[in-house]
Structure formats: structure tokens, C-alpha cells
Design a protein around this motif. Structure first.
Motif, PDB file in Angstrom:
ATOM      1  N   ALA A 252      -9.202 -18.988 -19.102  1.00 28.29           N
ATOM      2  CA  ALA A 252      -8.440 -17.844 -19.611  1.00 28.29           C
ATOM      3  C   ALA A 252      -8.947 -16.537 -18.999  1.00 28.29           C
ATOM      4  CB  ALA A 252      -8.526 -17.781 -21.139  1.00 28.29           C
ATOM      5  N   ALA A 253     -10.254 -16.442 -18.795  1.00 29.21           N
ATOM      6  CA  ALA A 253     -10.832 -15.219 -18.225  1.00 29.21           C
ATOM      7  C   ALA A 253     -10.361 -15.011 -16.792  1.00 29.21           C
ATOM      8  CB  ALA A 253     -12.358 -15.276 -18.266  1.00 29.21           C
ATOM      9  N   LEU A 254     -10.186 -16.114 -16.049  1.00 26.79           N
ATOM     10  CA  LEU A 254      -9.775 -15.990 -14.648  1.00 26.79           C
ATOM     11  C   LEU A 254      -8.263 -15.849 -14.501  1.00 26.79           C
ATOM     12  CD1 LEU A 254     -12.277 -18.493 -13.032  1.00 26.79           C
ATOM     13  CD2 LEU A 254     -12.347 -16.013 -12.955  1.00 26.79           C
ATOM     14  N   ILE A 255      -7.551 -15.840 -15.603  1.00 25.46           N
ATOM     15  CA  ILE A 255      -6.110 -15.582 -15.548  1.00 25.46           C
ATOM     16  C   ILE A 255      -5.821 -14.210 -16.161  1.00 25.46           C
ATOM     17  CG2 ILE A 255      -3.839 -16.375 -16.334  1.00 25.46           C
ATOM     18  CD1 ILE A 255      -5.026 -19.260 -16.263  1.00 25.46           C
ATOM     19  N   VAL A 256      -6.392 -13.964 -17.351  1.00 26.39           N
ATOM     20  CA  VAL A 256      -6.070 -12.745 -18.099  1.00 26.39           C
ATOM     21  C   VAL A 256      -7.194 -11.708 -18.079  1.00 26.39           C
ATOM     22  CG1 VAL A 256      -5.670 -11.893 -20.446  1.00 26.39           C
ATOM     23  CG2 VAL A 256      -4.398 -13.865 -19.625  1.00 26.39           C
ATOM     24  N   ASP A 257      -8.430 -12.158 -17.980  1.00 27.00           N
ATOM     25  CA  ASP A 257      -9.598 -11.266 -17.886  1.00 27.00           C
ATOM     26  C   ASP A 257      -9.665 -10.228 -19.010  1.00 27.00           C
ATOM     27  OD1 ASP A 257     -11.872  -9.997 -16.959  1.00 27.00           O
ATOM     28  OD2 ASP A 257     -10.884  -9.019 -15.271  1.00 27.00           O
TER      29      ASP A 257
END
Lengths: 314, 314
Positions: A252-257
Motif C-alpha cells: 500500500a505504501a508503494l502505491i499510495v504512500d
């Protein structure tokens, strides 16, 4: 007195309702039983009646004192507020925000998926207070999620925004998830999933453990308590859970950060012990940057839904 | 003549520059060599000089005719436009948008990560035209990604928005990715990754195949061409690639839920053959809903960056 707003969290057993100042102060909250007869057609009229009664008792006027009401719904909500189906309530092809507004003299009503709405509540007055971009993960019977960007819910184009519980994370799974998938995060990191992991571990491993006395009735709380107390077997179960949670957060962090992940739900009562273990894996799965989102705990408990619903309308 | 805008795509070898009408019509494009000496300090002055020269030749005035310029940068860009490091250019601790604006008489300049900017370009005038919420995946030497929500780039709080190439998808991987991780999507679905999968497959499998004549020089294009031609071994390699791509799209759909995924980069030349196979797995990994995002192909090729950069400033 300033203007007020109403937050409504519709659940399969009860509907929670909260009356708020627009600054986020909770003035009063109450519950209404969810009458599910006849495709749940009484639920919104019951809620509307209880709101009218409450306001009358407080000397408040629906049109003069209330900015509007927000509505958290246990199912996907389309951009226009329509709901295809809410299995838990019996609703099919309804537009609850339109209907409730009609029942409340036309005051503005906005609806959202309950997990997304809870995330908005935590952003407003809970574990995500002070942040604008948060992802909430609720570890309860299932795994719910909500993405808040720029202080607004990311509902998505098909009502699937923040459905983090159903991302596929585990290839070596054979049982099916409620969603029809195999290997969903929910199958491992929900309270149900953690208990299942523990049963599998006890069956596959002969070591002694504090968990054995619970047998097949072992719960997620038993696992987390035993892991905290240093039980090896329980800790290994916990490690698996934390690994997949950390993986999902990393994805999720590497998509939405986002700025922060907020973990809620019954399982989150394990507190910092849980946060630290999940962070270890989240960090491991995002080596691309030394800049990390924080991981924090939800603070509003079961009230997150009414807070978020009220915030919807502001 | 209406107002115009400039799109600049800074790469490690050349800088591409485009002059656009604000309606998206490309009027002229040219390239400037990327001089990387002395930490890349000549790159932006060279670009600014080439823009001045071009505008003078066309009888255009920087202040009167140009709305502003957008800048795609090969590295993470922070919300304030600052760049910690661009390995390919030698840049460290710079603010290229501020610097370029200073070099161009103070016209507005906005910057973004190059993969994100390319996604914006495809939304504006390419495979995502007509959509507002898109996720682009670029399958080139690496795997780039960009998330566009409500027609705006989701950069993220730490410059990691849309870094889909580095989400961990494969547990049974042992080699390291450039990012330091193990099992990233980029390791399987980039052109480099597809060739590596093919080499592994040939080494592990004794069947005859059209790929064998290429030996260790096998390329992603060889694999896709052979799979299209019905080569069994190549098709199995392609199946693995499509599975992990479909998985990553499914994960992204359950977090962001876009209208469409746009696949670009050299590998996307395989066209509908690639789209159909990826959709099969994307569908498989999102059983929760019958409503799916579309999957389409990028159409702007190497110009996506200048289009997106120009769109940044509008």
C-alpha cells in the motif's frame, strides 16, 4: 450554540448514532436496533425517528441546528451514493443517503462504506488526528481498510477503495476467503484468521505451548497474550501474521504512500507490541526508501464510525 | 494564437522537450543532450537555452505566450519540488523546478517523478484519455508506475506514490532487485525480468523451444513473439509474468480502485495478447466484485513524458 452534525454507523445488529459539534466534540450517542425484516426497509425510518426524538428532547431543530448527517454503510457505496447490495442488512439497489435525507426534511446526507468512514473518523479525531493522508486497517472478525487522501475518503470507481483485507498476499493457501479469493490478507490477519493460524500451528507442531489448553477454541487474543508472555509457538504464529500485515502495508505504501497507517479493531488491543512487529516487516518490504510512513494505533474504538460519518458531511 | 506550455522530460542520456498548445496539441519537440559533468549542473541551463532559442525562432515570447513549463525528473520528487537524489543525473539536494523557473524569467515551473508524469500524459492525450482515475504501469528496463486520481498525480508523502515496480509479489525469489528488495514485480515483469525468467526456464526445462536459439541473449520481445507463435516454453514464461502483473494490478485495484490500468513501455508492444492474459489474472485476484477496472495500452510511447510534463502546469 454552534451548528451540529449527525454521524450514523449502520451495522447488522445495531445502528450507532452520534450528535456532534462541528468541531468534533461528541455531544451524545445512542443506538437503534437494526430491524432487518422485509429487506431492511425499517432501518432508516427507525433511525430518522430516533433522531427526531433526540433533537426534540434537546430542544434542537433539524433545519436550523443541523448541518447534515453522514451515513456509514456495511457494503460498497458507489460515487452517487447508491448501494447494490448490503448482505448484512438485506438492502438491494437502494440509495440510503437519498432516502434518509427524504426522511429528515431534506437535510444533506452523505454516505460511505463503513470501513472507509471509520478511517475518516480516526483521521478527524483519532489515531490519525493531525494527518491528511492515512490508511486505516481494522483487524476484527474480518480485515477492513480505508484510504484517506487530502482528508477525503478514496472510495474508488467501483466502491473497492481501501479493500485491503482482500488483497492476495499468500500463495500457499488452500481455503477460500468469504470474498471467493484464496490467500487474502483477511484470512491471516483477522481475529478469525489468527485463531486459524494458531490451530494449524498446534496441529503441525508438537512443542508444548500455553495455547494448547484452549484447543480449537483458541482466540486471537490468546495468541497475542501468549506471544507477549514469551510463548514460542504463539510467537511464531504472531510472526506470520505480522509478516503478511507488514507486506500489505508495504504494498500500500508503494502505491499510495500515506503519512501514517492506523491499525484498529479488536486485534489492535495488542498495542505497541503489534505495531513494532508489523513495522519490522513493513520496513523490510520497502527497502527502496529510508523515508517511511508511521504506524499508529486507532483510538476511537467502536465510535470511529459515527465520528467519520459526521465528518463526511462537513 | 492561444497560450502555449512546455513539457520537459529529463533523462540520463537526453532531455526531451515539447511545445504544446494548452489543448494538448504538440507543436514541436526536440532533444537536448544530458550533460552529466559536475553533478549535472549544466542540464537545466542547457534546457533553458534551447527553449529560449526555439521560442525566438518561432517568434514567441516567454512571458507573453507561455503559461509555464512542467518537468519530469528521474527520481522521487518531494511535495515542495525538492529532489534528494537523481542517481542518473548526478543531482543531489536540488530543487529543479525552482532553478528552471529562475532560468526562464520566473515563469511557473512544476516538477514530478518521470513515471508519474508519463502516467499524467497518457491520461491527458494517450491510452487513458477520457478517464480521471488511472494507474499506469510502464514495462521497460524496469517497471515504473504512476497513479492519477481526479486528473492529478498521487505523488505520495515520501515521493513513493505509484512505485508499483517495487511491491513485493514473489516469495520464492532469491536474487536482489536494484531497490535492495527481493521478489519485486520489476524482477519478473520488466523486459530484463522477462528475459531472466526465460533463461531460468530454459535451464530448468529440457523441452525444445524457439527460444533456445537465442541462448542467454534471449530478450523479452523474443519471449512474447514465441508465446504468440504458440511456443509452449515461452508461453509458460509469459504465463508467470502475466500472473504477477495481474496480481499487482489486483492489489492496486483493491487499494485505489481506478477506472483503468494503462500498460506502457517496450513490453506493451505485445498489445492485446498481453492485455488479455494480464486481465485473466487481475480478474482472478479480485473475485470480491464483478465490477472491474479496464486494462488498456499506452499510446504515446516515449512522448508520454513531455505530454505529462506539459499537463503538470495546466
Amino acid at each position: 450554540m454552534g451548528m451540529k452534525c449527525i454521524g450514523i454507523d449502520v451495522g447488522g445488529t445495531t445502528v450507532k448514532v452520534g450528535l456532534f459539534e462541528t468541531d468534533g466534540t461528541l455531544l451524545d450517542k445512542w443506538e437503534v436496533k437494526s430491524r432487518k425484516e422485509e429487506d431492511g426497509k425499517y432501518i432508516l425510518p427507525d433511525v430518522a425517528a430516533s433522531i427526531r426524538e433526540k433533537l426534540a428532547g434537546l430542544g434542537l431543530d433539524l433545519k436550523k441546528d443541523i448541518v447534515g448527517a453522514g451515513l456509514g454503510v456495511p457494503g460498497p457505496v458507489m460515487p452517487d451514493g447508491s448501494v447494490e447490495v448490503c448482505v448484512n442488512l438485506g438492502w438491494h439497489h437502494v440509495n440510503p443517503q437519498k432516502e434518509l435525507s427524504g426522511l429528515l426534511d431534506g437535510i444533506p446526507v452523505k454516505s460511505g462504506n463503513d470501513a472507509n468512514v471509520a478511517a475518516l473518523g480516526e483521521m478527524w479525531q483519532g489515531g490519525g488526528k493531525g494527518y491528511s493522508d492515512i490508511i486505516m486497517i481494522t483487524l476484527g472478525t474480518g480485515v477492513g481498510g480505508g484510504v484517506i487522501l487530502d482528508q477525503k475518503i478514496l472510495s474508488g470507481r467501483h466502491g473497492l477503495g481501501g479493500e485491503i483485507g482482500h488483497i492476495h498476499v499468500r500463495d500457499d493457501e488452500w481455503e477460500h476467503c468469504n470474498c471467493g479469493g484464496v490467500g487474502c490478507l483477511e484470512q491471516i490477519a483477522s481475529a478469525t484468521g489468527i485463531a486459524r493460524e494458531a490451530r494449524r500451528k498446534m496441529a503441525a507442531d508438537s512443542r508444548d505451548s500455553m495455547l494448547r489448553k484452549f484447543g480449537d477454541d483458541v482466540t486471537a487474543k490468546d495468541v497475542l497474550d501468549a506471544a507477549k508472555a514469551g510463548d514460542e509457538l504463539a510467537d511464531e504464529v504472531f510472526e506470520v501474521v505480522a509478516r503478511y500485515l507488514g507486506l500489505a502495508l508495504g504494498q500500500a505504501a508503494l502505491i499510495v504512500d500515506p503519512e501514517i497507517f492506523v491499525i484498529g479493531g479488536g486485534v489492535s488491543r495488542a498495542g505497541q507490541f503489534l505495531v513494532d512487529r508489523v513495522f519490522k516487516y513493513y520496513d523490510y518490504f520497502t527497502p527502496i526508501s529510508k523515508f517511511k510512513a508511521k504506524i499508529g494505533l486507532a483510538t476511537l474504538g467502536n465510535d470511529a464510525g459515527i465520528y467519520g460519518a459526521a465528518r463526511l458531511i462537513l
